[in-house]
Write an enzyme that holds these catalytic residues in place. Structure first.
Site, PDB file in Angstrom:
ATOM      1  CD  GLU A 293      45.422  40.635  35.199  1.00 57.04           C
ATOM      2  OE1 GLU A 293      45.418  41.888  35.181  1.00 57.04           O
ATOM      3  OE2 GLU A 293      44.444  39.944  34.895  1.00 57.04           O
ATOM      4  CB  CYS A 327      43.413  43.635  33.241  1.00 53.02           C
ATOM      5  SG  CYS A 327      42.353  43.043  34.562  1.00 53.02           S
TER       6      CYS A 327
END
Length: 543
Positions: A293, A327
């Site tokens: 990720e 994120c």
């Protein structure tokens, strides 16, 4: 022999403590903060359960008070990296062959220790070492990591119980073996829960790990290792090796025993490691499984039917909680001209109330960005925006690193929907607004989809259901986690499995069964109960 067939019940999410004035948890957390702040730890490598000190050291400081040293940590050299690989491989056989319920029981004990005995110490470590306010620390570690562990035990049971159909006379089984080798875990600074999960999600499925923690999260990550040990995680299952990424990555990617790579961090780093793995493919026993990720340029899109207060709150929380260092943080917004004046005023009202400062003052909503490199990078984007004739700084725009790495929540308005701050990941408390004409809604949705190389999170605010449906379809691949009338942050384990595609990663959904199954190497087993005794088939007979 334990011949019980055991199934973990589907858990509820760990309750989030609020640390309200006068509460017992607030008192306990402040005591833990005082304790952690008064100590200076010596953090070793932990390889095969043994503490190793190399003498090549670095410092862990508070981002909001960077003269305050929390710890000295030792850095791995090439020989220690190889030692960690050897220790992991030594632990592999016993751990991978341990019944899965026994492995899951260790994970459940880790979760319980974090929920009780270590809750406030871990929370304080995250606050001081990574500059999170009490709420941001609470939802990270303890809560999210506890959820990762408890839900992983439940999902692992679901995976192992998934078995194929057997015809009469045949028994078919599926064995979910561990990977044949070790998993290299490279973990981020911004979520200690992710650091824990990147190691323990493979571990619950029988794998062993070599862990390179982020330099700016070493304090809380080391405390996690101590919890793992106390919970009974066998020596060598997870090996903790802080150090320089290039040194560690070189040894790891050249090892023939590399079987997996579990990553959260920047897209550039992920690409570099993937290329190194690709260059060594012929050396490996099996193709390594790569799960990552990475970055995001997450959007907040507003339709003219949206409610102003909802939208303004989403901007402030979605863009500025934890200084935009998530994120999933909102980094670009598209707002219709008919609502812009009201939204701008409401956002401005909130930002004028927000306080910035040390995490130990619980009245501060905003704290420091993680380090000087990050501070300088974010401020460079702000300076660029100040000089760009197409942009205007509406709120914030200032930073000060004399005591801590503090940057004001910054709102930029641009006339160019593909300007630099609308396109590039900044990873700080900065959001750029593009105001569009109401009738151009569908056109600007297309612009939003094309603008970024990323595909992590995004949200649509609208009261018009048809408009929501149009956005859902147009932005189908623009976000792996898509929110309707909510900010693009705050995914909860067991509710919104997290991850994105495009340049945001492999979208294997941390916190769900899709991620766990990547750490298995399935073997299909067929047993014939009464084998045939002749080669002849009926078709061979004469008419």
């Amino acid at each position: 022999m334990d011949n019980a067939i055991f199934k973990f019940a589907k858990p509820a999410n760990e309750p989030v403590k609020t640390y309200a004035p006068g509460s017992s948890e607030k008192k306990a957390l402040k005591q833990a903060l005082n304790q952690i702040a008064s100590e200076e730890w010596d953090i070793p490598l932990i390889i095969g359960g043994k503490e190793i000190r190399t003498g090549n050291t670095g410092k862990v400081v508070m981002p909001h008070d960077h003269k305050h040293v929390l710890a000295t940590y030792h850095k791995a050299r090439e020989q220690e990296v190889q030692m960690a690989i050897d220790a992991a491989m030594k632990a592999h056989k016993e751990w991978s062959e341990l019944p899965w319920v026994e492995r899951a029981s260790v994970m459940m004990r880790i979760a319980e220790l974090i929920s009780t005995k270590y809750r406030y110490l871990l929370n304080a470590s995250v606050m001081l070492g990574q500059s999170k306010n009490p709420m941001q620390a609470e939802i990270d570690t303890p809560c999210e990591l506890i959820d990762f562990l408890r839900f992983s035990a439940y999902y692992a049971g679901e995976i192992y119980s998934g078995q194929p159909y057997s015809e009469t006379g045949i028994l078919n089984r599926m064995e979910y073996r561990a990977l044949e080798g070790f998993v290299f875990t490279l973990t981020p600074f911004n979520f200690t829960a992710i650091a824990g999960n990147l190691n323990l999600a493979p571990a619950i499925m029988g794998n062993v790990a070599v862990w390179k923690p982020s330099t700016t999260a070493i304090h809380s990550n080391y405390l996690l290792m101590k919890v793992f040990k106390e919970a009974g995680l066998p020596d060598g299952v997870v090996n903790f090796i802080p150090g320089q990424g290039s040194v560690i990555g070189k040894v790891v990617t050249q090892s023939p025993d590399l079987a997996g790579f579990h990553f959260t961090g920047s897209t550039a780093t992920f690409n570099t490691l993937w290329n190194q793995i690709g260059a060594n493919l012929t050396h490996y026993k099996s193709y390594p499984k790569i799960v990552g990720e990475t970055g995001g340029k997450n959007f907040i899109f507003v339709h003219p039917s949206a409610h102003v207060d909802d939208m303004a709150t989403a901007i402030v929380r979605g863009a500025f909680e934890y200084q935009g260092q998530k994120c999933s943080a909102g980094s670009r917004a598209y707002i219709p001209a008919s609502l812009w004046k009201q939204i701008k005023e409401r956002v401005g009202d909130m930002l004028r109330e927000i306080k910035i400062g040390d995490v130990r003052d619980f009245t501060n909503f905003i704290n420091a960005v993680i380090d000087e490199v990050s501070f300088d990078n974010i401020m460079n984007y702000i300076h660029y925006a100040k000089q760009d004739p197409d942009t205007e700084i509406l709120f914030g725009g200032n930073g000060d690193k004399s005591v801590g790495y503090f940057i004001e929540p910054t709102v930029i308005q641009t006339k160019n929907p593909t300007s630099k701050t609308m396109v590039e990941e900044i990873f700080g408390p900065v959001i750029t607004i593009y105001v569009y004409e109401d009738q151009a809604y569908e056109e600007i949705l297309e612009v939003c989809d094309r603008t970024s190389i990323y595909g992590l999170t995004g949200s649509i605010f609208a009261n018009d259901r048809y408009a929501i449906e149009v956005a859902m379809n147009t932005l189908r691949y623009a976000a792996g986690n898509f929110y309707i009338n909510d900010k693009p942050t705050g995914a909860v384990v067991g509710q919104q499995p997290f991850g994105g595609s495009r340049a945001s990663g492999t979208n294997d959904k941390a916190g769900g069964p899709l991620n766990l199954i990547r750490w298995t190497n399935p073997r299909s087993i067929k047993e014939t109960l009464v084998p045939p005794t002749d080669y002849i088939y009926p078709f061979l007979g004469e008419e």
